[in-house]
Design a protein around this motif. Structure first.
Motif, PDB file in Angstrom:
ATOM      1  N   PRO A 163    -100.934   9.852  45.696  1.00 17.86           N
ATOM      2  CA  PRO A 163    -101.150  11.102  46.424  1.00 17.86           C
ATOM      3  C   PRO A 163    -100.398  11.144  47.752  1.00 17.86           C
ATOM      4  O   PRO A 163    -100.269  12.209  48.359  1.00 17.86           O
ATOM      5  CB  PRO A 163    -102.662  11.124  46.644  1.00 17.86           C
ATOM      6  N   ALA A 164     -99.909   9.990  48.200  1.00 17.97           N
ATOM      7  CA  ALA A 164     -99.155   9.917  49.456  1.00 17.97           C
ATOM      8  C   ALA A 164     -98.043   8.887  49.292  1.00 17.97           C
ATOM      9  O   ALA A 164     -98.184   7.921  48.530  1.00 17.97           O
ATOM     10  CB  ALA A 164    -100.075   9.533  50.613  1.00 17.97           C
ATOM     11  N   LEU A 165     -96.966   9.090  50.041  1.00 15.85           N
ATOM     12  CA  LEU A 165     -95.764   8.295  49.811  1.00 15.85           C
ATOM     13  C   LEU A 165     -95.005   8.073  51.109  1.00 15.85           C
ATOM     14  O   LEU A 165     -94.762   9.022  51.866  1.00 15.85           O
ATOM     15  CB  LEU A 165     -94.891   9.076  48.817  1.00 15.85           C
ATOM     16  N   PRO A 177     -96.824  14.675  46.402  1.00 14.81           N
ATOM     17  CA  PRO A 177     -97.527  13.763  47.316  1.00 14.81           C
ATOM     18  C   PRO A 177     -97.286  14.142  48.775  1.00 14.81           C
ATOM     19  O   PRO A 177     -96.255  14.741  49.106  1.00 14.81           O
ATOM     20  CB  PRO A 177     -96.903  12.404  46.993  1.00 14.81           C
ATOM     21  N   TYR A 198     -98.751   8.828  39.684  1.00 14.56           N
ATOM     22  CA  TYR A 198     -98.093   9.063  40.964  1.00 14.56           C
ATOM     23  C   TYR A 198     -99.109   8.965  42.096  1.00 14.56           C
ATOM     24  O   TYR A 198    -100.247   9.426  41.954  1.00 14.56           O
ATOM     25  CB  TYR A 198     -97.460  10.453  40.985  1.00 14.56           C
ATOM     26  N   THR A 235     -96.001  13.214  52.281  1.00  6.88           N
ATOM     27  CA  THR A 235     -94.864  12.331  52.543  1.00  6.88           C
ATOM     28  C   THR A 235     -94.685  12.045  54.018  1.00  6.88           C
ATOM     29  O   THR A 235     -94.820  12.935  54.863  1.00  6.88           O
ATOM     30  CB  THR A 235     -93.558  12.953  52.010  1.00  6.88           C
TER      31      THR A 235
END
Length: 178
Positions: free
Chosen positions: A114-116, A147, A112, A149
Motif C-alpha cells: 500500500p506504500a512504496l 500505492p 502490491y 509513494t
C-alpha cells in the motif's frame, strides 16, 4: 539536454559525493523515512535495496522491522513489466534478480504494497522522478489501487526536466535537506 545525458550527469554527481557526506545524508534520510512511516501509520512498505550509490536506508529498514512494519522488496520478473514484490526479512539470504538487483533467496511473492519508497536518480520540482530508463517504477505506479509513494533522493539531484505523459508524480519527495 536529453534524459539520457541528464542520467549520465546525475549518476556522475551522485558517484562524486564524498563517503562521509553520503553517510550523513543517508542518516538524515533514514530519519525522514521513519517520520513519514509513523505519520502515515504505514504497516506494509515496499522498500528498495541500494545500488549505483543510491541512498542507503537499511538502518531505517531495521527500525521499521522493529516497529512491526512488513517489508517488501521489488523483483523484476520480466523486462517491460511492472515490478512484483517479495516479502523480506532482514538478515535472510539474498540473490540477484534478472536485472542484478538483490532479492530474497526464498522468493515469497506477495500483493502490491500500500506504500512504496521509490529511489530517484533525479527529480524535478513537480515530484516527477528520473530513473535509469527501464520504466519499471512507472509501470508499477499505474497499478490500482496506487500505492502511497515517497521518492528518495539527495537534494543536489533536483533537475529541470519535462514530465512525460507516462510519468506519475510521487506523493512526496524525501531528501536530506530540511
Amino acid at each position: 539536454m536529453g534524459k539520457a545525458e541528464l542520467r549520465k550527469q546525475l549518476l556522475a554527481a551522485r558517484r562524486a559525493l564524498a563517503p562521509e557526506t553520503r553517510a550523513a545524508w543517508d542518516q538524515a534520510l533514514c530519519a525522514k523515512v521513519l517520520a513519514w512511516q509513523a505519520e502515515n501509520k504505514i504497516q506494509e512498505l515496499g522498500v528498495y535495496w541500494p545500488l549505483r550509490d543510491e541512498p542507503d536506508l537499511r538502518p531505517a529498514y531495521d527500525e521499521l522491522a522493529r516497529r512491526g512494519v512488513r517489508l517488501l522488496l521489488p523483483v523484476v520478473v520480466a523486462k517491460h513489466t511492472a515490478l512484483e514484490f517479495a516479502e523480506w526479512t532482514i538478515g535472510e539470504a539474498m540473490v540477484k534478480d534478472t536485472m542484478g538487483v538483490a532479492v530474497p533467496a526464498g522468493l515469497r511473492m506477495t500483493d502490491y504494497p500500500p506504500a512504496l519508497l521509490v529511489p530517484c536518480l533525479g527529480y524535478n520540482p513537480h515530484r516527477f522522478r528520473l530513473g535509469y530508463g527501464g520504466g519499471f517504477y512507472d509501470r508499477t505506479l499505474e497499478h490500482t489501487p496506487r500505492p502511497a509513494t515517497a521518492g528518495i533522493a539527495y537534494s543536489c539531484l533536483q533537475a529541470d526536466f519535462p514530465d512525460d505523459p507516462h510519468d506519475v508524480a510521487l506523493d512526496v519527495m524525501l531528501t536530506e535537506a530540511d
